[in-house]
Design a protein around this motif. Structure first.
Motif, short mmCIF file in Angstrom:
data_model
loop_
_atom_site.label_atom_id
_atom_site.label_comp_id
_atom_site.label_asym_id
_atom_site.label_seq_id
_atom_site.Cartn_x
_atom_site.Cartn_y
_atom_site.Cartn_z
N ASP A 201 60.40 20.54 9.83
CA ASP A 201 60.80 21.00 11.16
C ASP A 201 59.76 21.92 11.78
O ASP A 201 59.56 21.91 12.99
CB ASP A 201 62.15 21.73 11.08
CG ASP A 201 63.31 20.75 10.96
OD1 ASP A 201 63.07 19.54 11.17
OD2 ASP A 201 64.43 21.17 10.63
N PRO B 232 62.95 22.03 18.87
CA PRO B 232 63.50 20.69 18.66
C PRO B 232 64.92 20.51 19.22
O PRO B 232 65.36 19.39 19.43
CB PRO B 232 63.50 20.54 17.14
CG PRO B 232 63.49 21.92 16.60
CD PRO B 232 62.77 22.77 17.62
N HIS B 233 65.60 21.60 19.48
CA HIS B 233 66.98 21.47 19.96
C HIS B 233 67.03 21.15 21.45
O HIS B 233 67.95 20.48 21.91
CB HIS B 233 67.75 22.78 19.71
CG HIS B 233 67.81 23.11 18.26
ND1 HIS B 233 68.80 22.66 17.43
CD2 HIS B 233 66.97 23.83 17.47
CE1 HIS B 233 68.58 23.09 16.20
NE2 HIS B 233 67.47 23.80 16.20
N ARG C 89 62.72 19.76 4.38
CA ARG C 89 63.15 19.54 5.76
C ARG C 89 62.74 20.72 6.64
O ARG C 89 62.26 20.54 7.76
CB ARG C 89 64.68 19.36 5.80
CG ARG C 89 65.18 19.05 7.20
CD ARG C 89 66.66 18.78 7.23
NE ARG C 89 67.15 18.60 8.60
CZ ARG C 89 68.41 18.37 8.93
NH1 ARG C 89 69.34 18.29 7.98
NH2 ARG C 89 68.76 18.22 10.19
N SER D 220 59.57 26.58 19.49
CA SER D 220 60.25 26.37 18.22
C SER D 220 60.61 27.73 17.59
O SER D 220 59.77 28.62 17.51
CB SER D 220 59.33 25.59 17.28
OG SER D 220 59.96 25.44 16.05
N TYR E 217 63.14 11.96 11.90
CA TYR E 217 64.48 11.89 12.51
C TYR E 217 64.65 10.59 13.29
O TYR E 217 65.69 9.96 13.27
CB TYR E 217 64.71 13.09 13.43
CG TYR E 217 64.82 14.40 12.69
CD1 TYR E 217 66.02 14.77 12.06
CD2 TYR E 217 63.74 15.26 12.60
CE1 TYR E 217 66.12 15.97 11.37
CE2 TYR E 217 63.82 16.46 11.92
CZ TYR E 217 65.01 16.81 11.30
OH TYR E 217 65.12 17.99 10.62
N ASP F 279 58.20 10.14 13.71
CA ASP F 279 59.13 11.23 13.48
C ASP F 279 60.22 10.78 12.51
O ASP F 279 60.86 9.75 12.71
CB ASP F 279 59.74 11.65 14.82
CG ASP F 279 60.72 12.80 14.65
OD1 ASP F 279 60.56 13.56 13.68
OD2 ASP F 279 61.63 12.91 15.49
N ASP G 161 64.01 20.21 23.16
CA ASP G 161 62.76 19.54 23.50
C ASP G 161 61.87 20.42 24.38
O ASP G 161 61.18 19.92 25.26
CB ASP G 161 63.04 18.21 24.22
CG ASP G 161 63.43 17.12 23.23
OD1 ASP G 161 63.10 17.27 22.04
OD2 ASP G 161 64.09 16.16 23.65
N LYS H 174 69.91 12.83 15.10
CA LYS H 174 69.44 13.97 15.89
C LYS H 174 68.80 15.01 14.97
O LYS H 174 68.99 14.99 13.76
CB LYS H 174 70.64 14.59 16.63
CG LYS H 174 71.17 13.67 17.70
CD LYS H 174 72.03 14.47 18.67
CE LYS H 174 72.27 13.64 19.92
NZ LYS H 174 73.40 14.09 20.70
N ARG H 175 68.06 15.93 15.60
CA ARG H 175 67.35 16.94 14.82
C ARG H 175 68.29 17.91 14.12
O ARG H 175 67.93 18.53 13.13
CB ARG H 175 66.40 17.73 15.72
CG ARG H 175 65.33 16.82 16.25
CD ARG H 175 64.17 17.58 16.85
NE ARG H 175 63.06 16.64 16.91
CZ ARG H 175 62.13 16.56 15.96
NH1 ARG H 175 62.14 17.40 14.96
NH2 ARG H 175 61.18 15.67 16.04
N ASP H 176 69.51 18.03 14.66
CA ASP H 176 70.45 18.95 14.00
C ASP H 176 71.45 18.19 13.12
O ASP H 176 72.52 18.70 12.81
CB ASP H 176 71.17 19.81 15.06
CG ASP H 176 71.87 18.95 16.10
OD1 ASP H 176 71.81 17.69 15.97
OD2 ASP H 176 72.48 19.51 17.03
#
Ligand code: ZN
Ligand code: ZN
Length: 361
Positions: free
Chosen positions: A67, A172-173, A63, A161, A7, A5, A175, A13-15
């Motif tokens: 995502d 992703p925020h 990106r 998602s 990230y 991954d 999981d 983090k994903r954000d």
């Protein structure tokens, strides 16, 4: 296809904001730059990985595609190949990208010391063990029940998602949980797990060997997500016995015998695994003779056979004599001649035959 991954590669983090990404990339690129670590293959590999992750995540368009595609992302923008899909579906990449499979908890190891007497009969031993258990209050989530969570905004609590995706993936925020933690569970400080001492009864069957392992199913660590707990692996360590040695199912022991007992015969007390018994030593017993006590050895593990106890008698010659004993023995030496010692008599005769007339006796 990415093998890890992006990230995770950059440790963000994903954000993460574009600024966070840039900072993370710069720090890592400095650390792993080939100029700084000439000849370090692992560093070079990390550097390529970091650069690839940065190239994708620093470009807003790329990106967004990453995502939504996750492990199926291809930098060249082509759709995933059937091979990519197969690998993904087979779960090859699923773990790398944090898609949760319920995993079994860790196995625990414990060494149990046993006495030979316990091996003979089998035993139940109670041991205190620290095991990781799932926190019941928060069900392993680490969030304070009721007040510790709020619905995940991007996926509106669905856990799916929010972006259009080829295959359905977790949000992703959150999981895929549909909520985010806002307060730690007070029972476990947000860890989702507790380390608790537990009293466990371990049943050891009769006849086990030193170094043997027992597996106690389900008594290892408990995973947080509610999967099956690991197992407890008990390593059996059988202590050396001061009197007995083990050979297969048989027990061997050595008993010192006085030479008067060996010559005249005697009742000799010998140890067994359960106590003491008496054996009859007939007169004229040579040193080193083995007396077998059938059925006084160890039981076969999981079987019906039982070994023997083998007692080897060894004549002990007194290393020093008290004057009285010395006087008594001196008197006796006149009576104890070679005639009563067949081996010695043969020896003497053999020597006599070799002696030529010129030799001194
Ligand atoms: Zn908790
Ligand atoms: Zn979500």
């Amino acid at each position: 296809m990415p093998t890890r991954d992006y990230y995770e590669v950059l440790g963000v983090k994903r954000d993460a904001s574009p600024d966070d990404l840039k900072k993370a990339y710069r720090a890592l690129a400095m650390q792993y730059h080939p100029d700084r670590r000439p000849g370090d293959e692992e560093a070079a590999r990390r550097f390529r990985e970091i650069t690839e992750a940065w190239q994708v995540l620093s470009d807003p368009e790329q990106r967004a595609r990453y995502d939504s595609l996750g492990p199926l992302f291809r930098a060249d923008g082509k759709p995933p190949t059937p091979e990519d899909l197969n690998a993904y579906v087979a779960g090859t990449f699923a773990n790398l990208f944090g898609r949760k499979k319920r995993e079994k908890g860790e196995d625990l190891k414990y060494t149990l010391s046993l006495q030979l007497e316990e091996v003979a009969t089998g035993c139940v031993r109670e041991v205190s063990l620290r095991r990781r258990t799932r926190c019941g209050a928060c069900e392993g989530t680490g969030a304070e029940p009721k007040t510790g969570r709020k619905p995940c905004a991007p996926c509106k609590g669905s856990g799916r998602s929010p972006t259009r995706v080829l295959l359905r993936t977790d949000c992703p925020h959150c999981d895929g949980r549909g909520w985010v933690k806002i307060a730690d569970c007070r029972s476990c400080d947000g860890r989702g797990a507790l380390d608790l001492s537990e009293l466990l009864k371990i049943r050891v069957p009769a006849g086990v060997a030193n170094g043997q392992k027992l597996k106690i199913k389900g008594k290892g660590d408990e995973p947080k997500d509610g999967g099956a707990p690991g197992d407890l692996l008990v390593l059996l360590s059988v202590a050396e016995h001061p009197l007995f040695r083990r050979r297969g199912l048989d027990l061997l022991c050595e008993a010192p015998l006085l030479f008067t007992e060996a010559a005249l015969g005697a009742e000799l007390q010998v140890p067994t695994l359960t106590g003491v018994t008496t054996i009859r030593i007939p007169s004229g017993t040579p040193s080193g003779r083995i007396f077998k006590l059938s059925g006084r050895g160890l039981p076969e593990a999981g079987g019906k056979a039982v070994g023997d106890l083998q007692v080897k008698v060894v004549v002990e010659v007194p290393p020093a004599l008290e004057p009285e004993a010395r006087a008594a023995l001196s008197r006796l030496s006149g009576v104890f001649t070679a005639r009563q010692h067949p081996a010695r008599q043969q020896w003497d005769e053999a020597l006599a035959a070799r002696r030529s007339p010129g030799d001194r006796p």
